[in-house]
Scaffold this motif. Structure first.
Motif, PDB file in Angstrom:
ATOM      1  N   VAL A 237       0.866  -1.182   0.000  1.00 23.09           N
ATOM      2  CA  VAL A 237       0.000   0.000   0.000  1.00 23.09           C
ATOM      3  C   VAL A 237       0.908   1.239   0.000  1.00 23.09           C
ATOM      4  O   VAL A 237       1.743   1.410   0.897  1.00 23.09           O
ATOM      5  CB  VAL A 237      -0.925   0.014   1.234  1.00 23.09           C
ATOM      6  CG1 VAL A 237      -1.773   1.293   1.239  1.00 23.09           C
ATOM      7  CG2 VAL A 237      -1.817  -1.228   1.229  1.00 23.09           C
ATOM      8  N   ARG A 238       0.761   2.103  -1.011  1.00 22.42           N
ATOM      9  CA  ARG A 238       1.612   3.288  -1.162  1.00 22.42           C
ATOM     10  C   ARG A 238       0.812   4.569  -0.899  1.00 22.42           C
ATOM     11  O   ARG A 238      -0.418   4.602  -1.051  1.00 22.42           O
ATOM     12  CB  ARG A 238       2.205   3.334  -2.570  1.00 22.42           C
ATOM     13  CG  ARG A 238       3.025   2.101  -2.945  1.00 22.42           C
ATOM     14  CD  ARG A 238       3.454   2.155  -4.406  1.00 22.42           C
ATOM     15  NE  ARG A 238       4.149   0.945  -4.808  1.00 22.42           N
ATOM     16  CZ  ARG A 238       5.463   0.769  -4.725  1.00 22.42           C
ATOM     17  NH1 ARG A 238       6.226   1.768  -4.246  1.00 22.42           N
ATOM     18  NH2 ARG A 238       6.028  -0.363  -5.115  1.00 22.42           N
TER      19      ARG A 238
ATOM     20  N   HIS B 295       2.760   0.406   4.039  1.00 24.05           N
ATOM     21  CA  HIS B 295       2.637  -0.877   4.742  1.00 24.05           C
ATOM     22  C   HIS B 295       2.211  -1.967   3.756  1.00 24.05           C
ATOM     23  O   HIS B 295       1.957  -1.688   2.576  1.00 24.05           O
ATOM     24  CB  HIS B 295       1.620  -0.763   5.893  1.00 24.05           C
ATOM     25  CG  HIS B 295       0.234  -0.412   5.429  1.00 24.05           C
ATOM     26  ND1 HIS B 295      -0.176   0.898   5.287  1.00 24.05           N
ATOM     27  CD2 HIS B 295      -0.822  -1.190   5.083  1.00 24.05           C
ATOM     28  CE1 HIS B 295      -1.437   0.920   4.874  1.00 24.05           C
ATOM     29  NE2 HIS B 295      -1.844  -0.338   4.733  1.00 24.05           N
ATOM     30  N   LEU B 296       2.171  -3.142   4.269  1.00 24.76           N
ATOM     31  CA  LEU B 296       1.744  -4.300   3.472  1.00 24.76           C
ATOM     32  C   LEU B 296       0.375  -4.776   3.939  1.00 24.76           C
ATOM     33  O   LEU B 296       0.056  -4.730   5.128  1.00 24.76           O
ATOM     34  CB  LEU B 296       2.748  -5.451   3.607  1.00 24.76           C
ATOM     35  CG  LEU B 296       4.184  -5.179   3.159  1.00 24.76           C
ATOM     36  CD1 LEU B 296       5.052  -6.402   3.438  1.00 24.76           C
ATOM     37  CD2 LEU B 296       4.232  -4.824   1.682  1.00 24.76           C
ATOM     38  N   GLU B 297      -0.413  -5.237   3.001  1.00 24.21           N
ATOM     39  CA  GLU B 297      -1.695  -5.854   3.321  1.00 24.21           C
ATOM     40  C   GLU B 297      -1.766  -7.206   2.623  1.00 24.21           C
ATOM     41  O   GLU B 297      -1.034  -7.460   1.657  1.00 24.21           O
ATOM     42  CB  GLU B 297      -2.861  -4.971   2.867  1.00 24.21           C
ATOM     43  CG  GLU B 297      -3.005  -3.683   3.654  1.00 24.21           C
ATOM     44  CD  GLU B 297      -4.227  -2.884   3.239  1.00 24.21           C
ATOM     45  OE1 GLU B 297      -4.945  -3.333   2.307  1.00 24.21           O
ATOM     46  OE2 GLU B 297      -4.468  -1.821   3.841  1.00 24.21           O
ATOM     47  N   GLY B 298      -2.661  -8.020   3.093  1.00 25.48           N
ATOM     48  CA  GLY B 298      -2.791  -9.330   2.468  1.00 25.48           C
ATOM     49  C   GLY B 298      -3.801 -10.205   3.174  1.00 25.48           C
ATOM     50  O   GLY B 298      -4.447  -9.774   4.136  1.00 25.48           O
TER      51      GLY B 298
END
Length: 206
Positions: free
Chosen positions: A9-10, A18-21
């Protein structure tokens, strides 16, 4: 079996914040794919058979490989007297080829009579197993009825030294349906060929 999907996510400037998943359980999907691949493999192998005699060892070889089994038997019901004949056995049960169980003997009769599969992961404990001398390193056994047009023509047996699961039973059931129809078609074909040869011989004599 889990499948993990992750993305970045930018912010407006394109900097990663951060990262999502998410994690998805794909066990059932993977099992279904493996089952379809196994069924296709068996069906393809059976189509290479030229006659019933060559078809049966192909079938049992495929079962030993796909189910990681050490023994397999094709038991056919004799329509004349109801006996069960081990038409072909493979693996550690190979010596049983040609054995005959009288009507009412053994668990094969139970499968043929009820039309239900038989599963026992502790087969030495079952006194109805007609050939305990065959067990050796086999402790789990499953038998699937072979049905053609609502008639049970025999039982397909598989044995191994590890537990047989519900997934294994589902796979063997699917293979059993293919095998029953293939055996039936090949038997009819060979019977038709035999009758044609007899007619030809009679015409020649006349």
């Amino acid at each position: 079996i889990a499948q993990i999907t992750i993305w970045m996510v930018r912010d407006e400037q394109g900097v990663v914040q951060h990262l999502e998943g998410f994690i998805e359980d794909v066990t059932e999907r993977k099992q279904h794919i493996r089952q379809q691949e196994a069924i296709l493999k068996v069906a393809t192998a059976l189509r290479t058979a030229q006659n019933r005699a060559s078809m049966l060892p192909i079938l049992l070889d495929q079962l030993l490989e796909l189910l990681h089994a050490n023994a397999a038997v094709l038991a056919i019901r004799d329509p004349l007297n109801g006996d069960t004949v081990f038409e072909l056995a493979n693996g550690s049960w190979a010596s049983a080829t040609g054995d005959r169980l009288e009507n009412g003997e053994g668990v094969s009769r139970e499968v043929i009579t009820t039309g239900n599969f038989y599963l026992n992961n502790h087969i030495p404990d079952d006194p109805l197993f007609a050939r305990p001398s065959l067990l050796a390193d086999t402790r789990a056994v499953v038998g699937i009825p072979l049905t053609v047009r609502d008639e049970i023509i025999g039982v397909l047996w598989v044995g191994r030294n590890t537990d047989i699961t519900e997934t294994d039973v589902q796979l063997l059931t699917a293979i059993g349906e293919i095998a029953a129809n293939a055996i039936h078609r090949m038997t009819l074909h060979e019977e038709t060929e035999r009758q044609l040869k007899q007619l030809k011989t009679l015409r020649t004599i006349e």
